[in-house]
Write a protein that holds these residues in place. Structure first.
Motif, mmCIF file in Angstrom:
data_model
loop_
_atom_site.group_PDB
_atom_site.id
_atom_site.type_symbol
_atom_site.label_atom_id
_atom_site.label_comp_id
_atom_site.label_asym_id
_atom_site.label_seq_id
_atom_site.Cartn_x
_atom_site.Cartn_y
_atom_site.Cartn_z
ATOM 1 N N SER A 1 25.851 105.427 33.566
ATOM 2 C CA SER A 1 25.271 106.057 32.369
ATOM 3 C C SER A 1 25.315 105.101 31.174
ATOM 4 O O SER A 1 24.529 105.236 30.249
ATOM 5 C CB SER A 1 25.916 107.405 32.058
ATOM 6 O OG SER A 1 27.267 107.207 31.819
ATOM 7 N N ALA A 2 26.186 104.086 31.232
ATOM 8 C CA ALA A 2 26.240 103.101 30.130
ATOM 9 C C ALA A 2 25.287 101.931 30.368
ATOM 10 O O ALA A 2 25.201 101.021 29.545
ATOM 11 C CB ALA A 2 27.664 102.582 29.994
ATOM 12 N N THR A 3 24.589 101.934 31.534
ATOM 13 C CA THR A 3 23.676 100.818 31.850
ATOM 14 C C THR A 3 22.246 101.244 31.554
ATOM 15 O O THR A 3 21.708 102.122 32.234
ATOM 16 C CB THR A 3 23.795 100.436 33.354
ATOM 17 O OG1 THR A 3 25.167 100.235 33.653
ATOM 18 C CG2 THR A 3 23.015 99.179 33.687
ATOM 19 N N PRO A 4 21.614 100.667 30.523
ATOM 20 C CA PRO A 4 20.265 101.102 30.173
ATOM 21 C C PRO A 4 19.302 100.930 31.348
ATOM 22 O O PRO A 4 19.360 99.925 32.062
ATOM 23 C CB PRO A 4 19.873 100.167 29.019
ATOM 24 C CG PRO A 4 21.129 99.489 28.588
ATOM 25 C CD PRO A 4 22.100 99.555 29.712
ATOM 26 N N GLY A 5 18.444 101.938 31.546
ATOM 27 C CA GLY A 5 17.403 101.854 32.576
ATOM 28 C C GLY A 5 17.887 102.106 33.983
ATOM 29 O O GLY A 5 17.098 102.028 34.925
ATOM 30 N N SER A 6 19.168 102.405 34.166
ATOM 31 C CA SER A 6 19.612 102.572 35.562
ATOM 32 C C SER A 6 19.239 103.964 36.083
ATOM 33 O O SER A 6 19.321 104.960 35.358
ATOM 34 C CB SER A 6 21.107 102.271 35.696
ATOM 35 O OG SER A 6 21.848 103.408 35.702
ATOM 36 N N LEU A 7 18.773 104.008 37.315
ATOM 37 C CA LEU A 7 18.345 105.275 37.921
ATOM 38 C C LEU A 7 19.575 106.079 38.339
ATOM 39 O O LEU A 7 20.648 105.511 38.568
ATOM 40 C CB LEU A 7 17.505 104.999 39.171
ATOM 41 C CG LEU A 7 16.114 104.423 38.949
ATOM 42 C CD1 LEU A 7 15.455 104.128 40.290
ATOM 43 C CD2 LEU A 7 15.252 105.396 38.150
ATOM 44 N N ASP A 8 19.399 107.405 38.466
ATOM 45 C CA ASP A 8 20.502 108.238 38.947
ATOM 46 C C ASP A 8 20.825 107.884 40.395
ATOM 47 O O ASP A 8 19.952 107.456 41.157
ATOM 48 C CB ASP A 8 20.104 109.718 38.908
ATOM 49 C CG ASP A 8 20.017 110.229 37.475
ATOM 50 O OD1 ASP A 8 20.729 109.684 36.615
ATOM 51 O OD2 ASP A 8 19.216 111.152 37.244
ATOM 52 N N VAL A 9 22.067 108.161 40.734
ATOM 53 C CA VAL A 9 22.514 107.954 42.116
ATOM 54 C C VAL A 9 21.860 108.976 43.051
ATOM 55 O O VAL A 9 21.705 110.135 42.676
ATOM 56 C CB VAL A 9 24.050 108.151 42.130
ATOM 57 C CG1 VAL A 9 24.548 108.612 43.461
ATOM 58 C CG2 VAL A 9 24.769 106.902 41.668
ATOM 59 N N VAL A 10 21.477 108.532 44.244
ATOM 60 C CA VAL A 10 21.133 109.472 45.320
ATOM 61 C C VAL A 10 22.245 109.353 46.359
ATOM 62 O O VAL A 10 22.555 108.242 46.813
ATOM 63 C CB VAL A 10 19.761 109.129 45.948
ATOM 64 C CG1 VAL A 10 19.570 109.840 47.257
ATOM 65 C CG2 VAL A 10 18.636 109.492 44.994
ATOM 66 N N ALA A 11 22.877 110.469 46.680
ATOM 67 C CA ALA A 11 24.014 110.439 47.615
ATOM 68 C C ALA A 11 23.625 111.111 48.932
ATOM 69 O O ALA A 11 23.092 112.218 48.944
ATOM 70 C CB ALA A 11 25.211 111.159 46.994
#
Ligand code: AP5
Length: 232
Positions: A115-125
Motif C-alpha cells: 500500500s506504500a508502493t505507488p501504482g502497485s496492484l492488489d494481491v491475488v491470493a
C-alpha cells in the motif's frame, strides 16, 4: 499481472505451479524456501541476494536449525529477504510469491509495503488444496534438479533415467526436510501459523481456492482462470 500469492500446506504444489506460471507469464518466482536453502547449503552458485545474505552472515544457526526441524525462521529475516528481492527491476510487472507470507506478521508487513508502493496492484491470493494423506507421498517422493530447479516425484512422475534430470542430466537431490518426521512438524507449523494467513486473504476478497489434486497442467489452468477472473 501484479503480485500473485500461492498459499497451501507443504507439498500442495506451490513450487511446481510457480514455475509453470513463471514460464507462462514471464514474471519471476520468489520462493523464500529456495532462497533460504541457497544460503544454508550454498551448494549451487548463489543468486546475488543469497550472496549478500551469506556475506552478511544473515542466516543464524538457530534459523538453520528451525528449517531442519520444520519450524519457521524469523519474520524479520524473511521480510528483509523479500524486500531485497522486490527491489529488483524484474518484479516491476508482477511476481509469484511461493511460500510467503507464512505468518500474519509477514502478511501485514507485505500489505503495508504494497500500500506504500505507488501504482502497485492488489494481491491475488490462490490457496491450493490437497488432502493431507496425499501430501506425505508427495513430500517423501520429491526430488529436484540442483541445476535447473525442475521438480520430480519418484512415485508420481519420476525422471526418464535413473535419478537424473530429463533436461540436463544432473543427479537429482532430496531435501533434508523431506522425511516423514520433519513433514509432521511442518504440517503442525502450517496449521498453527500459516492457516490464519489463508483466512486473512480470503477476507480481502481477491482470493480463490483451487483443487491441487488434479494433474499439474489442469491445476495451472485453474490458477490462470482464477487470476484472470480476480484481476477483472
Ligand atoms: P518451503 O521450501 O517453502 O517448503 P513448503 O512450504 O513446506 O513447501 P514445499 O516446497 O515442501 O512444497 P510445494 O507446495 O512447493 O510443493 P512442490 O511443488 O515442490 O519452506 C521450507 C522451510 O523454509 C520452511 O519449513 C521454513 O523453515 C523455511 N521458510 C520458507 N519460507 C518461510 C517464510 N516465509 N517464513 C518463515 N520460514 C520460512 O510439490 C511437491 C511434490 O508433489 C513434488 O514431488 C511434485 O512433483 C509433486 N506434485 C506437485 N503438483 C502435483 C500434482 N498436481 N500432481 C501430482 N504430484 C504433484
Amino acid at each position: 499481472m501484479g503480485p500473485i500469492l500461492l498459499l497451501g500446506a507443504p507439498g500442495v504444489g506451490k513450487g511446481t505451479q510457480a514455475k509453470a506460471l513463471m514460464a507462462a507469464w514471464g514474471i519471476p518466482q520468489i520462493s523464500t524456501g529456495d532462497i533460504l536453502r541457497e544460503v544454508k547449503n550454498h551448494t549451487t552458485v548463489p543468486s546475488a541476494l543469497a550472496e549478500r545474505l551469506l556475506s552478511a552472515g544473515k542466516l543464524p544457526v538457530e534459523d538453520m536449525q528451525k528449517m531442519q526441524q520444520g519450524k519457521l525462521v524469523s519474520d524479520d529475516l524473511v521480510n528483509e529477504m523479500v524486500a531485497a528481492r522486490l527491489a529488483s527491476p524484474d518484479t516491476r510487472h508482477g511476481y509469484v510469491l511461493d511460500g510467503y507470507p507464512r505468518t500474519l506478521a509477514q502478511a501485514n508487513w507485505l500489505d503495508e509495503r504494497l500500500s506504500a508502493t505507488p501504482g502497485s496492484l492488489d494481491v491475488v491470493a490462490i490457496s491450493i488444496q490437497v488432502e493431507y494423506t496425499k501430501l506425505l507421498r508427495r513430500i517423501t517422493g520429491r526430488r529436484s534438479c540442483p541445476t535447473c530447479g525442475r521438480i520430480y516425484n519418484v512415485y508420481l512422475h519420476p525422471p526418464k533415467h535413473d535419478m537424473l534430470c530429463d533436461d540436463d542430466r544432473t543427479p537429482l537431490e532430496q531435501r533434508a526436510d523431506d522425511v516423514e518426521s520433519v513433514f509432521e512438524q511442518r504440517i503442525k507449523t502450517y496449521e498453527a501459523q500459516t492457516a490464519p494467513v489463508v483466512e486473512h486473504y480470503r477476507g480481502q476478497g481477491r482470493f480463490a481456492e483451487v483443487d491441487g489434486e488434479l494433474p499439474v497442467d489442469e491445476v495451472t489452468l485453474s490458477i490462470k482462470s482464477a487470476v484472470a477472473r480476480l484481476r477483472k
